[in-house]
Design a protein around this motif. Sequence first.
Motif, short mmCIF file in Angstrom:
data_model
loop_
_atom_site.label_atom_id
_atom_site.label_comp_id
_atom_site.label_asym_id
_atom_site.label_seq_id
_atom_site.Cartn_x
_atom_site.Cartn_y
_atom_site.Cartn_z
N ARG A 177 -7.32 -7.48 5.21
CA ARG A 177 -6.93 -7.95 3.88
C ARG A 177 -5.71 -8.86 3.97
NH1 ARG A 177 -8.02 -5.05 -1.10
NH2 ARG A 177 -5.86 -5.51 -1.62
N TRP A 217 -0.66 -9.90 -2.29
CA TRP A 217 -1.58 -8.77 -2.29
C TRP A 217 -2.98 -9.30 -2.52
CZ3 TRP A 217 -4.64 -6.12 -6.09
CH2 TRP A 217 -5.12 -4.86 -5.66
N SER A 218 -3.85 -9.02 -1.56
CA SER A 218 -5.24 -9.48 -1.61
C SER A 218 -5.30 -11.00 -1.80
CB SER A 218 -6.01 -8.77 -2.72
OG SER A 218 -7.39 -8.96 -2.58
N ARG A 254 -2.30 -1.22 -3.42
CA ARG A 254 -3.35 -0.27 -3.06
C ARG A 254 -2.74 1.13 -3.04
NH1 ARG A 254 -8.06 -0.96 1.35
NH2 ARG A 254 -9.01 1.09 1.17
N CYS A 277 0.86 -1.19 0.00
CA CYS A 277 0.00 0.00 0.00
C CYS A 277 0.89 1.23 0.00
CB CYS A 277 -0.92 -0.01 1.22
SG CYS A 277 -1.99 1.45 1.38
N GLY A 325 -2.23 2.10 -9.57
CA GLY A 325 -2.92 1.03 -8.87
C GLY A 325 -3.68 0.09 -9.78
N ASP A 381 -2.87 -9.06 2.76
CA ASP A 381 -1.68 -8.43 2.19
C ASP A 381 -0.52 -8.83 3.07
OD1 ASP A 381 -3.46 -7.28 0.45
OD2 ASP A 381 -3.09 -5.21 1.08
#
Length: 404
Positions: free
Chosen positions: A373, A401-402, A169, A138, A163, A375
């Motif tokens: 999340r 990520w996610s 993010r 992020c 992004g 992450d």
Amino acid sequence: MRCDTIWTNAHLVTMAGKGPDADALGRIENGLIAARDGVIVYAGPAAAAPALEADATVDCQGRWITPGLIDAHTHLVFAGNRSDEWEARLAGATYQDIARAGGGIMATVRATRGASVDDLVRAALPRLDALLAQGVTCVEIKSGYGLTLEAERAMLLAARQLGQVRPVRIVTTFLGAHALPPEWAGNADGYIAQLADDWLPTLAADGLVDAVDAFCEGIAFSPAQVDRLFRAARALGLPVRLHAEQLSNLGGAALAASHGALCADHLEHLDQAGIAAMAQAGTVAVLLPGAFYFMRETIKPPIAALRAAGVPMAIATDCNPGTSPLTALLLAMNMGATLFGLTVDECLAGATVHAARALGLAGTLGQLVPGQRADLAIWNIARPADLVHGMGAAPLHARIWSGK
């Protein structure tokens, strides 16, 4: 419990430790993480995990997992180069000397105004990729090098596009009050009114603004001018953050706190009144040791006083072309320890849970707990302190990520 992915045979830094006697990092050896639909559903000891069925199981082979790192203060989108100013500072020029001679922020403004959105994206991608290679999931990105409505929009559009082309993010911040553009010379109040009454509502309506920032400093904008802009931001439902007390003490941190600011950043000249206001408002102190180092400053942020007051401290790169051309959050963490005297635990919290809070994302990012999340950063390290100890080290094994 059905999951998409399980990460096993790992040691966890959950950042969910509580209480003065607890391990602040929330370390769990022989841990396990399970995620479904990009969200953590279990993070804890493998021996205590519920029955899990997953589409994929990843053996981490004894590696450490932390939350994905968060860079909570960057100026990542810009055009041009200012290494000449760095050479001038080496020869004795000050930041203020360069700014008053038409350099500094305005040099980048001239270059950025001549760049297209695609140009800005291409220029920013190597900087973003460098952060991602350090486990960052992020990134906050500010405008502020356009200083016209269209150029500010281009910067924010470029940030949003980053992004879309990378799995990260992006949090956007409108920093139109970064410097007074030459076409508004002698009329700072009029410029702030234009930002508050026209540019900010327009850009917010376009969905390009997640928060509003300003530079409160003698060479930038006064507390009264910042207050005018922040009142407009709050009326639009936008959170605020502030460049405060970097070069002098104008009471910016206390002003920011009075608006419920998410964070106040830099803070080398912060006084006790500002600390008390931040503590009462829950405003995060974002420390930027890269700028302190690069500008060869000598006055440090009041770390002990911030710590004693219970003000959360985040760490960020302040990646920008003039005063912190830094794209290594791990190195910023090392600088936070070496230059400012932060502990290892404070540095790790500063790039995870406190950084999330500085962006208004507490409860969503920054910890390895159910509901947040998925992450993650998976590291080739022997112990968490290695992430702060290394200078130039790149121990990342994998970035998730996610959940992917």
